[in-house]
Design an enzyme around this catalytic site. Sequence first.
Site, PDB file in Angstrom:
ATOM      1  N   TYR A 438       0.816  -1.214   0.000  1.00 35.26           N
ATOM      2  CA  TYR A 438       0.000   0.000   0.000  1.00 35.26           C
ATOM      3  C   TYR A 438       0.852   1.266   0.000  1.00 35.26           C
ATOM      4  O   TYR A 438       2.042   1.232   0.239  1.00 35.26           O
ATOM      5  CB  TYR A 438      -1.045   0.014   1.098  1.00 35.26           C
ATOM      6  CG  TYR A 438      -0.640  -0.144   2.541  1.00 35.26           C
ATOM      7  CD1 TYR A 438       0.611   0.144   3.010  1.00 35.26           C
ATOM      8  CD2 TYR A 438      -1.592  -0.591   3.464  1.00 35.26           C
ATOM      9  CE1 TYR A 438       0.932   0.005   4.346  1.00 35.26           C
ATOM     10  CE2 TYR A 438      -1.277  -0.728   4.801  1.00 35.26           C
ATOM     11  CZ  TYR A 438      -0.015  -0.425   5.241  1.00 35.26           C
ATOM     12  OH  TYR A 438       0.297  -0.555   6.567  1.00 35.26           O
ATOM     13  N   GLU A 439       0.199   2.364  -0.335  1.00 32.64           N
ATOM     14  CA  GLU A 439       0.853   3.660  -0.557  1.00 32.64           C
ATOM     15  C   GLU A 439       1.885   3.596  -1.691  1.00 32.64           C
ATOM     16  O   GLU A 439       2.853   4.358  -1.707  1.00 32.64           O
ATOM     17  CB  GLU A 439       1.514   4.184   0.729  1.00 32.64           C
ATOM     18  CG  GLU A 439       0.612   4.263   1.926  1.00 32.64           C
ATOM     19  CD  GLU A 439      -0.654   5.059   1.676  1.00 32.64           C
ATOM     20  OE1 GLU A 439      -0.633   5.923   0.775  1.00 32.64           O
ATOM     21  OE2 GLU A 439      -1.650   4.822   2.359  1.00 32.64           O
ATOM     22  N   GLY A 440       1.666   2.715  -2.640  1.00 32.91           N
ATOM     23  CA  GLY A 440       2.583   2.564  -3.763  1.00 32.91           C
ATOM     24  C   GLY A 440       3.500   1.383  -3.542  1.00 32.91           C
ATOM     25  O   GLY A 440       4.283   1.348  -2.593  1.00 32.91           O
TER      26      GLY A 440
END
Length: 596
Positions: A438-440
């Site tokens: 998550y978050e890239g």
Amino acid sequence: MSTYIAPLRDMRFVMTELAGLDGLTALPGFEEATPELADAVLDEAARLATEVLAPLNKTGDEQGARLSKEGVVAADGFAKAYGQFVEGGWSGLSGDPEFGGQGLPELLQAATVEMWNSSNMAFALCPLLTAGATEALRQHGSAELKGRYLPKLVSGAWTGTMNLTEPQAGSDLAAVRTKAVPEDDHYRLYGQKIFITWGDHDMTDNVIHLVLARTPDAPEGVRGISLFVVPKFLLNADGSPGQRNDVHCVSLEHKLGIHASPTCVMSFGDQGGAIGYLVGQENKGLAHMFTMMNEARQKVGIQGLAIAERAYQQAREYAKERVQGRLASSRSGGVVAIIHHPDVRRMLLTMKSQVEAMRAFAYVMAADMDRTHRDPDAAERARRQVRVDLLIPVLKAWCTELGVEIASMGVQVHGGMGYIEETGACQFLRDARIAPIYEGTTGIQAADLIGRKIASDRGAGMAELIAEMRETAAEQVRSTDTQVVSIGAALTTSVQALEEATAWVVQTLTTQPDAALASSVDYLMLAGYVCGGWQMGRAALVASRKSAANEDPDFHRTKLATARYYADKILPGANALLETIRSGASSGSELSIEQF
């Protein structure tokens, strides 16, 4: 499951000796952030983490959040714990004093974020998302929006979320379809978002969503995305929560880990349209949201450190208690605790040395973030900002990848018992696995590092960093301490590998961009290992000097030995990564789709 004990001695060492806490107190607005205040904050945070949050980690994992007719219900004990968290002022520790925050340095906030995530990662995700939403709104919201929402978000009385991903879009935000139709002084939103962490819960009386959507006449692609504030409850004239907005959690995802953190499917506009308010300018939403994304990525990097620290503590205590096997070198032939076995010691030192390297890297970057905001010299602020922008993807990806590796190694230390849920070791591995996603994802962070950061200045920012690393290595090589000299030699070699890898990336981006991207994760990991080695080298210089002066000799001798282990066993991997980087896409580019 072992009890979490915050590693306060190492935290204080890194904050004072490597991150320069004393120097931060000289910056405008940080005058009150004295070492004495920092000690008090760390002690109290450690108490909350150990006594309140850590006991809920296993029960929260077993019970999880659940969806009722009224909305999402947090796991037992979480609402009370969150109330204590807010009452203690932890949500606003580094928040803007204009909106009720305490205005303390991000460096101090980073240490508390590590504690919250080590003790209970599922719980810690809630204030993590709130911090990102707060910063995006603070930087880009109108005065009216900031006045209505920021005091409650800063205090933690309300929590915040980020709503980006949609079923058809994933990480490709150009494919976002959620609509925002203008109406009077607001918009009505229609659409669905997935993977929304803490998208709904019963711990506060409002949840404030930051949502990416498209207005009717918006251009295609990322240029047509706008950002909106969509509260769960609309506000009355006095600012209190009033009518329920048309935004609802319609299902919860069933996940590998972080079970107590509700991952929601959020529906907007099923009953006439969810009322939202524009943040910043229309069609500039992605740029505004990246304020939130960078805030979140920094803290997710610290999550990787935090879960690794907890896995290390669990493995260390188990290894001290588990009696099994005999040492080949033992004349008595008696059975021993497994911590005496060479391979177990190897695993524990691999865990410990990398945890300490991650902590040093993360805290030094947090201090750099403080300087980007508060240094009175504009040129210095700009220089620090370039450094932070360059290393945010490294911090996020390297620390979270190591978090998974170290949690997995913690299971291995336990042997067969590590695969049994009752010991608790495998929960850390399950929880850690989401952080590189998550978050890239790691691939996205690596593409950002070379495709944006390295490409934009042709490696100039990295060259400046490498020059600082060389200065540290040179100082080590001049030392009269043979251990420090050895560490300096290893750092010199690894910095050379990073320099050569950077030159290859810069050149290859212009001639074979796909080959450069194929090596981007290896390049990012190399940068992470070398950054960690740089900080461990700096730590070794301090530890050697203080040990010679008989200042807390046990701690500093241990630090020196740990830095030596990192130099001997971890840093040599930099040269191996250099070779894989130079191979580019290799045979992978030659395979047809059918051959995979």
